[in-house]
Design a protein around this motif. Structure first.
Motif, PDB file in Angstrom:
ATOM      1  N   THR A  24     -12.771  30.511 -16.572  1.00  0.00           N
ATOM      2  CA  THR A  24     -14.024  30.282 -17.287  1.00  0.00           C
ATOM      3  C   THR A  24     -15.173  30.529 -16.327  1.00  0.00           C
ATOM      4  N   ALA A  25     -16.277  31.074 -16.847  1.00  0.00           N
ATOM      5  CA  ALA A  25     -17.439  31.364 -16.011  1.00  0.00           C
ATOM      6  C   ALA A  25     -18.706  31.099 -16.804  1.00  0.00           C
ATOM      7  N   ALA A  26     -19.622  30.344 -16.183  1.00  0.00           N
ATOM      8  CA  ALA A  26     -20.915  30.053 -16.810  1.00  0.00           C
ATOM      9  C   ALA A  26     -21.892  29.610 -15.744  1.00  0.00           C
ATOM     10  N   GLY A  27     -23.123  30.089 -15.817  1.00  0.00           N
ATOM     11  CA  GLY A  27     -24.166  29.646 -14.903  1.00  0.00           C
ATOM     12  C   GLY A  27     -23.820  29.802 -13.443  1.00  0.00           C
ATOM     13  N   GLY A  28     -23.058  30.827 -13.088  1.00  0.00           N
ATOM     14  CA  GLY A  28     -22.693  31.045 -11.701  1.00  0.00           C
ATOM     15  C   GLY A  28     -21.480  30.258 -11.242  1.00  0.00           C
ATOM     16  N   THR A  29     -20.926  29.419 -12.110  1.00  0.00           N
ATOM     17  CA  THR A  29     -19.728  28.645 -11.779  1.00  0.00           C
ATOM     18  C   THR A  29     -18.507  29.296 -12.397  1.00  0.00           C
ATOM     19  N   ARG A  30     -17.483  29.500 -11.574  1.00  0.00           N
ATOM     20  CA  ARG A  30     -16.251  30.122 -12.042  1.00  0.00           C
ATOM     21  C   ARG A  30     -15.066  29.226 -11.708  1.00  0.00           C
ATOM     22  N   VAL A  31     -14.232  28.973 -12.679  1.00  0.00           N
ATOM     23  CA  VAL A  31     -13.088  28.076 -12.527  1.00  0.00           C
ATOM     24  C   VAL A  31     -11.840  28.754 -13.087  1.00  0.00           C
ATOM     25  N   THR A  32     -10.710  28.623 -12.388  1.00  0.00           N
ATOM     26  CA  THR A  32      -9.449  29.171 -12.879  1.00  0.00           C
ATOM     27  C   THR A  32      -8.410  28.067 -12.990  1.00  0.00           C
ATOM     28  N   ILE A  33      -7.839  27.920 -14.147  1.00  0.00           N
ATOM     29  CA  ILE A  33      -6.775  26.954 -14.422  1.00  0.00           C
ATOM     30  C   ILE A  33      -5.480  27.738 -14.592  1.00  0.00           C
ATOM     31  N   ARG A  34      -4.417  27.276 -13.948  1.00  0.00           N
ATOM     32  CA  ARG A  34      -3.149  28.015 -13.965  1.00  0.00           C
ATOM     33  C   ARG A  34      -2.028  27.186 -14.565  1.00  0.00           C
ATOM     34  N   GLY A  35      -1.066  27.898 -15.155  1.00  0.00           N
ATOM     35  CA  GLY A  35       0.075  27.215 -15.741  1.00  0.00           C
ATOM     36  C   GLY A  35       1.353  28.008 -15.546  1.00  0.00           C
ATOM     37  N   GLN A  36       2.465  27.315 -15.615  1.00  0.00           N
ATOM     38  CA  GLN A  36       3.778  27.962 -15.503  1.00  0.00           C
ATOM     39  C   GLN A  36       4.770  27.178 -16.341  1.00  0.00           C
ATOM     40  N   GLY A  37       5.635  27.886 -17.050  1.00  0.00           N
ATOM     41  CA  GLY A  37       6.597  27.181 -17.877  1.00  0.00           C
ATOM     42  C   GLY A  37       7.568  28.100 -18.571  1.00  0.00           C
ATOM     43  N   ILE A  38       8.025  27.668 -19.738  1.00  0.00           N
ATOM     44  CA  ILE A  38       9.061  28.372 -20.483  1.00  0.00           C
ATOM     45  C   ILE A  38       8.776  28.184 -21.963  1.00  0.00           C
ATOM     46  N   TYR A  39       9.185  29.187 -22.771  1.00  0.00           N
ATOM     47  CA  TYR A  39       8.853  29.130 -24.191  1.00  0.00           C
ATOM     48  C   TYR A  39       9.947  29.756 -25.044  1.00  0.00           C
ATOM     49  N   ASP A  40      10.254  29.098 -26.162  1.00  0.00           N
ATOM     50  CA  ASP A  40      11.214  29.586 -27.147  1.00  0.00           C
ATOM     51  C   ASP A  40      10.417  30.149 -28.318  1.00  0.00           C
ATOM     52  N   PHE A  41      10.441  31.489 -28.488  1.00  0.00           N
ATOM     53  CA  PHE A  41       9.633  32.129 -29.520  1.00  0.00           C
ATOM     54  C   PHE A  41      10.242  32.011 -30.910  1.00  0.00           C
ATOM     55  N   ARG A  42      11.505  31.684 -31.010  1.00  0.00           N
ATOM     56  CA  ARG A  42      12.116  31.505 -32.326  1.00  0.00           C
ATOM     57  C   ARG A  42      11.765  30.137 -32.900  1.00  0.00           C
ATOM     58  N   ARG A  43      11.895  29.119 -32.089  1.00  0.00           N
ATOM     59  CA  ARG A  43      11.551  27.766 -32.538  1.00  0.00           C
ATOM     60  C   ARG A  43      10.084  27.431 -32.300  1.00  0.00           C
ATOM     61  N   GLN A  44       9.397  28.283 -31.549  1.00  0.00           N
ATOM     62  CA  GLN A  44       8.000  28.058 -31.172  1.00  0.00           C
ATOM     63  C   GLN A  44       7.829  26.704 -30.486  1.00  0.00           C
TER      64      GLN A  44
END
Length: 296
Positions: free
Chosen positions: A80-100
């Motif tokens: 996200t970036a606004a007013g000269g401030t930039r922030v990055t949020i990170r994630g890692q995981g696993i996902y089942d696309f059939r069962r969502q």
């Protein structure tokens, strides 16, 4: 694309992407259930099509290809970036696309949490129409989960969790219209085709799978513009390997630009997700500060 009514000013920008639910006063206890293009045949992406229409068709088929693959590991980032401030949020995981169903561990940068040790990683469980968050902060006990109905969120959980729901990211591509083939490249040793274009939220919502339709419809209503810019990378089987969405949302101050990126790998991985019991769900209100939520 601009999202209406989200408050994200000053220091709160650091946690805004993880706090849309609080910012729109959602109660934590709310319930909720080859070059030139490719074409599709028999539900699979194939080489041989040409032109923008063929490119759009193969991009729109990405969500179905993921459902056939079953599951994948994922890494995500939301900048996200606004007013000269930039922030990055990170994630890692696993996902089942059939069962969502999925589980993602979300990490906030230390320098924006207000604590020298940073905020503990947030565990997110994703299910059709529902987002569960643990270590949410903002007055929520450490042993409790926050439950959010994503079908009432103005962003349909494209932003709220600080990482885009993997199925939502794929379903959004069902709205692909203006698409051009960029060329072949390589990601982590895998040959991929790069497409660039825009997706229409309304079209995506209408074409979404039943389990995703509610959240996608909410996003289609909540965003003031239906057009979402994207870059997507598909392998030779039509599997989505990387997608980047770009949009912005309104704030009390400068508009907040968002770049959401998702990588998929390890297809076919075993996914074990146990959703919280009712007794483990927090039923109070998430605290908010004057500039927005006190913490995610």
């Amino acid at each position: 694309m601009v999202v209406r009514q989200h408050r994200c000013g000053g220091a709160a920008l650091a946690v805004c992407a993880l706090a849309v639910a609080g910012a729109v006063a959602v109660c934590a206890g709310c319930s909720g259930p080859a070059p030139g293009g490719e074409g599709g045949a028999g539900g699979r992406a194939v080489i041989g099509g040409s032109g923008a229409d063929a490119s759009a068709a193969v991009v729109r088929a990405a969500a179905d290809a993921l459902s056939r693959a079953g599951s994948a590991e994922t890494r995500t980032s939301m900048e996200t970036a606004a007013g000269g401030t930039r922030v990055t949020i990170r994630g890692q995981g696993i996902y089942d696309f059939r069962r969502q169903l999925g589980r993602i561990r979300v990490v906030l940068p230390k320098d924006v949490t207000g604590s020298p040790d940073g905020h503990p990683p947030i565990t997110e469980l994703l299910a059709p129409g529902v987002l569960y968050m643990k270590n949410r902060g903002a007055g929520v006990p450490e042993d409790k989960w926050v439950r959010i109905d994503t079908t009432v969120l103005e962003d349909g959980n494209l932003v709220t969790g600080g990482v885009t729901d993997p199925m939502a990211a794929a379903e959004l591509l069902r709205g692909a219209g203006e698409v051009r083939y960029v060329g072949r490249t390589e990601l982590a040793g895998v040959a991929v085709r790069h497409y660039r274009g825009t997706a229409d939220l309304g079209r995506a919502a209408r074409a979404a799978s039943p389990a995703s339709r509610g959240a996608m419809a909410a996003a289609a209503k909540g965003f003031s513009s239906d057009a979402v810019a994207f870059d997507v990378y598909l392998d030779d089987d039509g599997l989505l390997r990387k997608v980047r969405h770009r949009f912005s949302f309104a704030a009390e101050g400068p508009p907040v630009a968002v770049v959401s990126t998702m990588l998929l790998y390890g297809f076919g991985a075993t996914v074990s997700v146990e959703l919280p019991r009712e007794a483990d769900i927090y039923t109070g209100s998430v605290q908010q500060g004057a500039d927005g939520p006190e913490a995610p």
